[in-house]
Write an enzyme that holds these catalytic residues in place. Structure first.
Site, PDB file in Angstrom:
ATOM      1  N   GLU A   1     -19.522  -2.193  -2.326  1.00 30.90           N
ATOM      2  CA  GLU A   1     -18.229  -1.755  -1.798  1.00 30.90           C
ATOM      3  C   GLU A   1     -18.318  -1.275  -0.352  1.00 30.90           C
ATOM      4  O   GLU A   1     -17.472  -1.619   0.472  1.00 30.90           O
ATOM      5  CB  GLU A   1     -17.668  -0.601  -2.642  1.00 30.90           C
TER       6      GLU A   1
ATOM      7  N   CYS B   1       0.835  -1.189   0.000  1.00 32.04           N
ATOM      8  CA  CYS B   1       0.000   0.000   0.000  1.00 32.04           C
ATOM      9  C   CYS B   1       0.872   1.242   0.000  1.00 32.04           C
ATOM     10  O   CYS B   1       1.162   1.758  -1.046  1.00 32.04           O
ATOM     11  CB  CYS B   1      -1.036   0.024   1.100  1.00 32.04           C
TER      12      CYS B   1
ATOM     13  N   TRP C   1      -1.835  -3.399   2.788  1.00 32.80           N
ATOM     14  CA  TRP C   1      -3.105  -3.988   2.366  1.00 32.80           C
ATOM     15  C   TRP C   1      -2.792  -5.436   2.028  1.00 32.80           C
ATOM     16  O   TRP C   1      -1.986  -5.725   1.160  1.00 32.80           O
ATOM     17  CB  TRP C   1      -3.657  -3.236   1.157  1.00 32.80           C
TER      18      TRP C   1
ATOM     19  N   ASN D   1       5.968  -2.786  -1.562  1.00 25.91           N
ATOM     20  CA  ASN D   1       4.699  -2.796  -2.298  1.00 25.91           C
ATOM     21  C   ASN D   1       4.859  -3.707  -3.497  1.00 25.91           C
ATOM     22  O   ASN D   1       5.921  -3.713  -4.126  1.00 25.91           O
ATOM     23  CB  ASN D   1       4.331  -1.397  -2.789  1.00 25.91           C
ATOM     24  N   GLY D   2       3.802  -4.421  -3.856  1.00 28.10           N
ATOM     25  CA  GLY D   2       3.852  -5.295  -5.018  1.00 28.10           C
ATOM     26  C   GLY D   2       3.699  -6.745  -4.633  1.00 28.10           C
ATOM     27  O   GLY D   2       3.354  -7.091  -3.496  1.00 28.10           O
TER      28      GLY D   2
ATOM     29  N   LYS E   1     -20.997   0.477  -6.042  1.00 29.99           N
ATOM     30  CA  LYS E   1     -20.917   1.359  -4.872  1.00 29.99           C
ATOM     31  C   LYS E   1     -21.610   0.733  -3.667  1.00 29.99           C
ATOM     32  O   LYS E   1     -21.106   0.790  -2.548  1.00 29.99           O
ATOM     33  CB  LYS E   1     -21.567   2.716  -5.186  1.00 29.99           C
TER      34      LYS E   1
ATOM     35  N   HIS F   1     -34.180 -13.332 -18.691  1.00 33.22           N
ATOM     36  CA  HIS F   1     -33.304 -14.423 -19.111  1.00 33.22           C
ATOM     37  C   HIS F   1     -32.529 -15.019 -17.936  1.00 33.22           C
ATOM     38  O   HIS F   1     -31.444 -15.573 -18.125  1.00 33.22           O
ATOM     39  CB  HIS F   1     -32.340 -13.946 -20.199  1.00 33.22           C
TER      40      HIS F   1
ATOM     41  N   ARG G   1      -5.864   5.475   1.044  1.00 31.54           N
ATOM     42  CA  ARG G   1      -5.742   4.371   0.099  1.00 31.54           C
ATOM     43  C   ARG G   1      -6.313   3.071   0.649  1.00 31.54           C
ATOM     44  O   ARG G   1      -6.556   2.133  -0.095  1.00 31.54           O
ATOM     45  CB  ARG G   1      -4.264   4.138  -0.255  1.00 31.54           C
TER      46      ARG G   1
ATOM     47  N   GLU H   1     -22.254   0.685 -12.014  1.00 30.60           N
ATOM     48  CA  GLU H   1     -21.528   1.504 -11.051  1.00 30.60           C
ATOM     49  C   GLU H   1     -22.325   1.646  -9.751  1.00 30.60           C
ATOM     50  O   GLU H   1     -21.752   1.635  -8.651  1.00 30.60           O
ATOM     51  CB  GLU H   1     -21.237   2.875 -11.665  1.00 30.60           C
TER      52      GLU H   1
ATOM     53  N   LYS I   1      -7.392   1.936  -2.010  1.00 29.06           N
ATOM     54  CA  LYS I   1      -7.733   3.017  -2.933  1.00 29.06           C
ATOM     55  C   LYS I   1      -6.994   2.869  -4.258  1.00 29.06           C
ATOM     56  O   LYS I   1      -7.595   2.878  -5.316  1.00 29.06           O
ATOM     57  CB  LYS I   1      -7.400   4.367  -2.291  1.00 29.06           C
TER      58      LYS I   1
END
Length: 622
Positions: free
Chosen positions: A502, A2, A79, A113-114, A499, A518, A27, A495, A617
Site C-alpha cells: 500500500e 471522495c 478519487w 460521489n459514487g 501494508k 506448493h 480519505r 495484513e 481512505k
C-alpha cells in the site's frame, strides 16, 4: 467519489468549503475543486469555479488569486474512477446547456460521489440532444441530465434526474438561475445535512462540518434535500416532503481530521503509536464478558444462531480472517469469512440462524454495506457490526454493534482500526463462548486480564522500532517480498504484505508457510526477502521447517520470533525478538512490527505515506 461539502448562507462560505475539504483530505484524493454562485452575496455574476490536481492548500491559493467568493457553493475532493486525474475531470462539473462549447458559462454545477452504472446510455442520449462532453466522468452525465430536465425548479429537476440514474450517488447541485439554493440527493453513498443558524450545509461526512455545526441530519436511502436561506426540507424518493421528525437532528461531536502531528513525521506513524491508547479506550469500562456489550437483545440473538458469516474488505477482511480462528477454536461455532465485494454477486445458501458480522473502519464502505443489505434481502435477520464510527450507516443498519474507539484514523493505510477491530472480535468470541457454555469463570478472568495488559504489551513492541528501521533499509532496495505465517498468524502475514504494498509500492504477497513448497518457493532468491511471523505456538516446529526450505534456496529470512522459540540470527537469517508470547491475542502484537516495517520502508523510498497513490481512505464506491 471522495468528499462533498456544500453550503447556503448569508456570508462568504468559500473558507468553510475549503476547510471542509481539508478535513476530508485524509480519505485520499487526486483532484479537488470549488464552485460558487457569484450573485449569492447580493452582487452580480453566475457560476464560478476553481479546480486543481494539487492539494487543497493550492486550491485555496487559486481561489484567493481569482477572488472567488459567494454565499452559496459546493466543493469536492475526487478519487478517480471514470477518467484520469486531470483538471477537466475534476469536480464540480458544469453543464452550459445543449449546443454550448467547453468555454460556455455553466448553468448547472454539480459534485458527485459514487458510480452511475448507466452513464454510457445516458451520455449517448444527451449527446443526441446536443450536449457536449468535456470529461470522461460519469458525473458530467448527471449535470447535463439535470440541465435537460430543468424548468425553473432545481429540486424538481434533480428529483426527475434521480429516477433515471442506476447505481450509487450522493450529489449536491446548484443552478445559475437560483443563486441561494443547493439541492442534494443520495442513494448508496452517504450524505449528511448540517443545520446552522440561518445557514445550512451538506457533506459526505459530518467530520467536514466540525467546528461549523454539530447539528447533523443523516439522510437515508433515496432522500432528497433542499437547502435555502433559513430553511431546509427533506423529501423521500417520491419527491414528497417527509413528516417532521422522520429524519431527526442529532448532536454529533465530530472530530476534525486536521489533528496535530506532534513529534511524528506522518499520521500513519502517529496512529501506529496511538494503538496502546486506542485499545485501552476500546476496552474501557469492560468489567465482565456479557452479550449486552453488543447491544440490547444480544443474548437472545446469540442463543438463536448456529454459525457466523463475516463480511468485510481489505484490512477489515483480514481482521475477520483472524477472528475465524478464534470463533471456531474458543466458541466452537462454524464461521466463514467472505470478501464483501464478491459475496453479493454469487449464489450463496441463506441461513436465517446465521449471525452476519460486518467489519468497517468508517461504517460507510460501499461494498460492505451492499453485502449487508444483500444478506438481509436473503432472509438473514441477525446482523452485527464491528465499527469505529457510532453514527455510520453500518451501525444504524445492523441489529447489534460494537463500536471501537480508535479515534479518527487519517492515514489511508489502516493501523489502529485493525487492532481495535481485533479487540472487538475477540470480545465477540468470548461472548459467544459464554452463551454456548464454553467459557468458565477462570477462563473469562484470564482473558480479561490479558486484554487489559494489551496496552502495556504494545508499548514494549513499539520499542522495537529502531530494529525495524534497520530492516527497512534492506527492504527499501527490494521490489518484491514474501510474508509467511501459520494458523491465526497467516492473516497477520496477509495484513503485513498489504501494508508494505500500500505505502511503499513494493510487490508483496503472503502465504500460509506450509504452502511455500506448493509454488511460491520458485520465487525465492536472495533478492526476495521473506518475512516470517514466528510465535511460540503449536505450529512452531512446522514453521521452522518452512524457514529451512527458504534458507536452502538462498533466501533471506526476516523473522519476528517470540523469545523462547530458539530461533537465532545467522547468515541470511535476521531475527527480532518479541517481548513476550501472548497466546490467543498474539496477532494484536505481531502485526505492529509489520506496520512499522512498512512505514519505515516507505519513508526510505520517499513515498507519500499518508496518501498513497491511487488509494482512498473510505471507499464509498463498488
Amino acid at each position: 467519489m471522495c468528499g462533498i461539502v456544500g453550503a447556503v448562507s448569508a456570508r462568504n462560505i468559500v473558507p468553510i468549503l475549503v476547510q471542509g475539504l481539508q478535513r476530508l483530505e485524509y480519505r485520499g484524493y487526486d483532484s479537488c475543486g470549488v464552485a460558487i454562485h457569484g450573485a449569492s452575496l447580493g452582487g452580480s455574476g453566475g457560476l464560478q469555479r476553481a479546480r486543481s490536481t494539487a492539494r487543497v492548500a493550492e486550491l485555496l491559493e487559486q481561489v484567493a488569486h481569482e477572488h472567488i467568493a459567494g454565499a452559496t457553493g459546493i466543493a469536492h475532493t475526487r478519487w478517480a474512477t471514470h477518467g484520469a486525474p486531470a483538471v477537466h475531470n475534476a469536480h464540480p462539473h458544469f453543464s452550459p446547456g445543449p449546443g454550448a462549447g467547453a468555454d460556455a458559462v455553466g448553468r448547472v454545477a454539480l459534485v458527485h460521489n459514487g458510480i452511475i452504472e448507466n452513464h454510457e446510455e445516458l451520455r449517448a442520449q444527451l449527446q443526441a440532444r446536443g450536449y457536449v462532453f468535456v470529461s470522461q466522468t460519469d458525473t458530467e452525465v448527471i449535470a447535463h441530465l439535470v440541465d435537460s430536465l430543468y424548468e425553473g425548479d432545481l429540486f424538481a429537476a434533480v428529483h426527475a434526474a434521480t429516477h433515471q440514474l442506476h447505481g450509487a450517488y450522493a450529489i449536491a447541485v446548484m443552478h445559475k438561475d437560483e443563486p441561494q439554493r443547493v439541492v442534494g440527493a443520495r442513494a448508496g453513498s452517504p450524505l449528511v445535512l448540517g443545520v446552522g443558524q440561518g445557514e445550512h450545509f451538506l457533506a459526505s461526512d459530518a467530520m467536514a462540518l466540525a467546528g461549523v455545526t454539530d447539528q447533523i441530519v443523516y439522510l437515508e436511502e433515496g432522500d432528497l434535500v433542499d437547502l435555502q436561506p433559513g430553511r431546509y426540507w427533506i423529501a423521500g424518493a417520491d419527491g414528497r416532503p417527509l413528516p417532521e421528525g422522520s429524519r431527526p437532528v442529532r448532536t454529533v461531536h465530530a472530530h476534525s481530521g486536521a489533528a496535530e502531528l506532534g513529534p511524528y513525521r506522518h499520521y500513519m506513524q502517529k496512529e501506529i503509536f496511538e494503538q496502546p491508547r486506542a485499545l485501552a479506550d476500546t476496552l474501557d469500562g469492560i468489567q465482565a464478558i456479557t452479550p449486552e456489550l453488543f447491544g440490547d437483545g444480544a443474548y437472545r440473538v446469540f442463543k438463536e444462531i448456529d454459525s457466523v458469516l463475516i463480511l468485510a474488505c481489505g484490512t477489515s477482511y483480514y481482521s475477520g480472517c483472524t477472528a475465524k480462528y478464534w470463533l471456531e477454536s474458543l466458541a466452537r461455532i462454524p464461521t466463514q469469512v467472505e470478501v464483501a465485494s464478491e459475496y453479493r454477486y454469487r449464489d450463496s445458501v441463506p441461513n436465517p440462524r446465521q449471525l452476519v458480522v460486518t467489519i468497517s473502519q468508517s461504517g460507510e464502505t460501499a461494498d460492505t454495506l451492499a453485502a449487508l443489505r444483500h444478506a438481509q434481502s436473503l432472509g438473514h435477520r441477525h446482523t452485527l457490526t464491528i465499527c469505529n464510527v457510532a453514527t455510520s450507516a453500518m451501525v444504524r443498519e445492523c441489529q447489534l454493534a460494537y463500536v471501537t474507539r480508535a479515534g479518527v484514523e487519517i492515514g489511508v493505510a489502516s493501523t489502529k482500526a485493525f487492532t481495535t477491530q481485533l479487540a472487538g472480535l475477540f470480545l465477540l468470541t468470548l461472548a459467544l463462548a459464554q452463551v454456548r457454555n464454553l467459557l468458565t469463570e477462570e477462563q473469562e478472568a484470564a482473558h480479561l486480564k490479558a486484554m487489559r495488559h494489551l496496552p502495556v504489551a504494545l508499548q514494549a513492541v513499539l520499542a522495537l522500532e529502531p530494529q525495524l528501521i534497520s530492516w527497512a533499509e534492506d527492504f527499501a532496495r527490494m521490489e518484491n517480498a514474501l510474508f509467511l505465517g501459520r494458523g491465526v498468524h497467516y492473516p497477520v502475514a496477509l495484513e503485513g504484505a498489504l501494508k508494505l504494498k500500500e505505502i511503499s509500492y513494493i510487490h508483496a504477497e503472503a502465504y500460509p508457510a506450509g504452502e511455500l513448497k506448493h509454488g511460491p518457493l520458485a520465487l525465492v532468491t536472495s533478492a526476495m526477502p521473506v518475512v516470517t511471523v514466528a510465535p511460540n505456538d503449536a505450529l512452531l516446529e512446522k514453521l521452522k521447517s518452512n524457514m529451512q526450505e527458504v534458507r536452502a534456496r538462498g533466501g533471506v529470512l526476516y523473522v519476528l520470533a517470540d523469545a523462547d522459540t530458539r530461533i537465532d540470527s545467522a547468515e541470511g537469517l535476521h531475527v527480532i525478538r518479541m517481548p513476550e508470547h501472548y497466546g490467543a491475542l498474539s496477532p494484536l502484537l505481531h502485526v505492529v512490527p509489520l506496520q512499522l516495517l512498512a512505514y519505515h520502508t516507505a519513508c526510505a523510498r520517499g513515498t507519500d505515506v499518508d496518501k498513497p497513490r491511487n488509494l482512498a481512505k473510505s471507499v464509498t464506491v463498488e
